[in-house]
Design a protein around this motif. Structure first.
Motif, PDB file in Angstrom:
ATOM      1  N   ASP A   1     102.063  65.317  63.040  1.00  0.00           N
ATOM      2  CA  ASP A   1     101.087  64.736  62.114  1.00  0.00           C
ATOM      3  C   ASP A   1     100.284  65.832  61.418  1.00  0.00           C
ATOM      4  O   ASP A   1     100.060  65.775  60.205  1.00  0.00           O
ATOM      5  CB  ASP A   1     100.135  63.790  62.860  1.00  0.00           C
ATOM      6  CG  ASP A   1     100.793  62.477  63.249  1.00  0.00           C
ATOM      7  OD1 ASP A   1     101.919  62.220  62.790  1.00  0.00           O
ATOM      8  OD2 ASP A   1     100.179  61.718  64.035  1.00  0.00           O
ATOM      9  N   SER A   2      99.852  66.834  62.188  1.00  0.00           N
ATOM     10  CA  SER A   2      99.115  67.953  61.593  1.00  0.00           C
ATOM     11  C   SER A   2      99.999  68.721  60.625  1.00  0.00           C
ATOM     12  O   SER A   2      99.571  69.097  59.521  1.00  0.00           O
ATOM     13  CB  SER A   2      98.608  68.895  62.691  1.00  0.00           C
ATOM     14  OG  SER A   2      97.596  68.303  63.462  1.00  0.00           O
TER      15      SER A   2
ATOM     16  N   ALA B   1      91.168  68.184  53.778  1.00  0.00           N
ATOM     17  CA  ALA B   1      92.252  68.278  54.764  1.00  0.00           C
ATOM     18  C   ALA B   1      92.034  69.478  55.670  1.00  0.00           C
ATOM     19  O   ALA B   1      91.309  70.417  55.314  1.00  0.00           O
ATOM     20  CB  ALA B   1      93.591  68.403  54.048  1.00  0.00           C
TER      21      ALA B   1
ATOM     22  N   LYS C   1     100.495  66.640  57.422  1.00  0.00           N
ATOM     23  CA  LYS C   1      99.232  66.497  56.690  1.00  0.00           C
ATOM     24  C   LYS C   1      98.867  67.795  55.976  1.00  0.00           C
ATOM     25  O   LYS C   1      98.485  67.807  54.796  1.00  0.00           O
ATOM     26  CB  LYS C   1      98.106  66.099  57.653  1.00  0.00           C
ATOM     27  CG  LYS C   1      96.762  65.858  56.968  1.00  0.00           C
ATOM     28  CD  LYS C   1      95.681  65.509  57.987  1.00  0.00           C
ATOM     29  CE  LYS C   1      95.953  64.177  58.634  1.00  0.00           C
ATOM     30  NZ  LYS C   1      94.857  63.778  59.561  1.00  0.00           N
TER      31      LYS C   1
END
Length: 456
Positions: free
Chosen positions: A397-398, A331, A401
């Motif tokens: 989204d970042s 990630a 995540k």
């Protein structure tokens, strides 16, 4: 600026809004103990006196979206409590660092302030008896359930200001933050390259931009703090989350370890290859931002607090945001977490009103106001999804995540009381070619070693 973790019902999906637990940050700073919270300061109440009250607040929400959000929230608070007037003083991050301590040390200090976490600011304020512990208000307003302990811990200090992430709570944060790589979608399409996912991708993309006679990365470090972010992003993409977390919290590692030298070498190489704005030490952050927003380059490294400004200048779908994944890692890893803590000064005349104000500008309803003005709240409203293909979608989204992977790393200036000055001056010299990568990282280690030695 900082790190965080989320697990609440108001958070997104299973992870809540940000599971930035960052295990390294859960430990105390080197040489510290875990003192018990201070004794009660007396009774507290959600009831605000009916007399006319002026609350003075100092913030660093000077960017377009954050300033608009703060103004909107202040007006809404005054509408709810007509007897309360909010007097707002807003300063840039750099200005706040140089003026806030003097302001809260005076005979008529502001009531509510944004205090940067870590030893240079919050620790110094606590040591000087300038901030009020808010454990009682955290219980009253259920901040201890709205925010997980891993986030609250970042806003805690022992009562003597000597131990970070232990002892008393001194504030809560309003916004979430990530530092990443903004990119101009049109420029990347012209170059024929996708958005970078790794540091190697970014390096290759910038090489193509230079060949095409396009400025690869807009960078201005006159304001000093951009240097922290540039080094932090590159360091995280090379060293990974665990090593950086352990380093900042003093758990293990040295600032002269190979990964940290490699990060410095990479940045100095970019400067020598003309990937960065020429004469960046004399270029302001705002000028660098304007160059990027006008389409004058491919990339810019900055924080999510620039979202609203870039959306206004470039459109919501013409600019993207990427975080970089270290080689072999599952990630992305980057700096960030949470914004500056909203704190009550020790001499605040109306502590109950000040606490009600902090609760008002940081709760779930305020989170929606932040989203509506192009900001990232610390806790995303349940079920929130940004429109596909937009900058907001890239950022959220970042955020989610990295939250799920627990791969956010702390801002590097938290490390010691003097680390902000050492790191920012060092970055200016590094980029200008006035010091070597080894000398740069050596100066960081010297600062940290002196701090840890004094605490042993």
């Amino acid at each position: 600026m900082s790190t965080l973790t989320r697990k609440l019902p108001v958070m997104m999906g299973v992870m809540g809004v940000v599971a930035f637990a960052v295990t390294g940050l859960a430990a105390c700073a080197p040489g510290g103990s875990n003192p018990a919270p201070s004794a009660s300061l007396g009774s507290v109440s959600k009831t605000i006196p009916k007399d006319k009250i002026t609350l003075t607040e100092w913030d660093q929400n000077t960017d377009g979206g954050s300033s608009k959000a703060q103004g909107t929230l202040n007006k809404a608070f005054e509408a709810k409590y007509p007897n309360v007037t909010i007097k707002r003083v807003s300063r840039s991050f750099s200005d706040l660092k140089t003026t806030l301590k003097l302001a809260i040390s005076g005979s008529n200090p502001p009531d509510v302030v944004q205090a940067n976490q870590g030893y240079p600011d919050m620790g110094a304020f606590v040591k000087g008896g300038l901030l009020r512990p808010v454990d009682d208000y955290a219980k009253l307003y259920a901040w201890t359930s709205y925010y997980p302990s891993s986030l609250l811990k970042l806003n805690t200090f022992s009562s003597d200001g000597g131990t970070w992430q232990a002892g008393n709570l001194y504030g809560v944060s309003q916004t979430g933050e990530l530092v990443g790589v903004y990119y101009n979608k049109k420029v990347l399409d012209q170059l024929g390259v996708p958005a970078p996912k790794t540091l190697a991708d970014l390096d290759a993309d910038m090489a193509k931009a230079k060949t095409a006679k396009v400025l690869p990365l807009s960078y201005g470090d006159l304001d000093k703090s951009p240097g922290i972010h540039l080094y932090g992003v590159v360091q995280a993409a090379i060293a990974g989350a665990d090593k950086v977390n352990n380093l900042v919290t003093g758990t293990s590692g040295s600032w002269t370890d190979p990964d940290n030298v490699k990060a410095a070498t990479t940045i100095q190489g970019w400067a020598k290859n003309d990937y960065l704005t020429a004469g960046s030490g004399g270029v302001s952050r705002d000028d660098a931002l304007a160059t990027f927003a006008k389409g004058g380059c491919a990339f810019m490294v900055d924080g999510t607090w620039q979202q609203a400004t870039l959306e206004a200048d470039m459109g919501k779908s013409n600019v993207g945001f990427a975080t970089l994944t270290p080689e072999g890692a599952p990630a992305p890893v980057t700096e960030g977490g949470e914004g500056l803590a909203w704190a009550i000064t020790s001499k605040a005349k109306h502590a109950d009103a000040a606490a009600a104000y902090i609760n008002f500008i940081t709760d779930a309803k305020a989170a929606q106001t932040l989203l509506d003005t192009g900001n990232l709240p610390a806790v995303l409203p349940s079920g929130y999804t940004a429109p596909s293909g937009t900058l907001a979608a890239d950022i959220t989204d970042s955020y989610t995540k990295i939250a799920k992977a627990n791969t956010v790393v702390p801002y590097l200036d938290y490390a010691t009381p003097t680390f902000y000055d050492t790191l920012t001056a060092g970055m200016q010299n590094l980029v200008a070619g006035q010091t070597t990568p080894a000398q740069f990282t050596g100066s960081l280690q010297t600062d940290y070693a002196a701090f840890t030695k004094g605490r042993s």
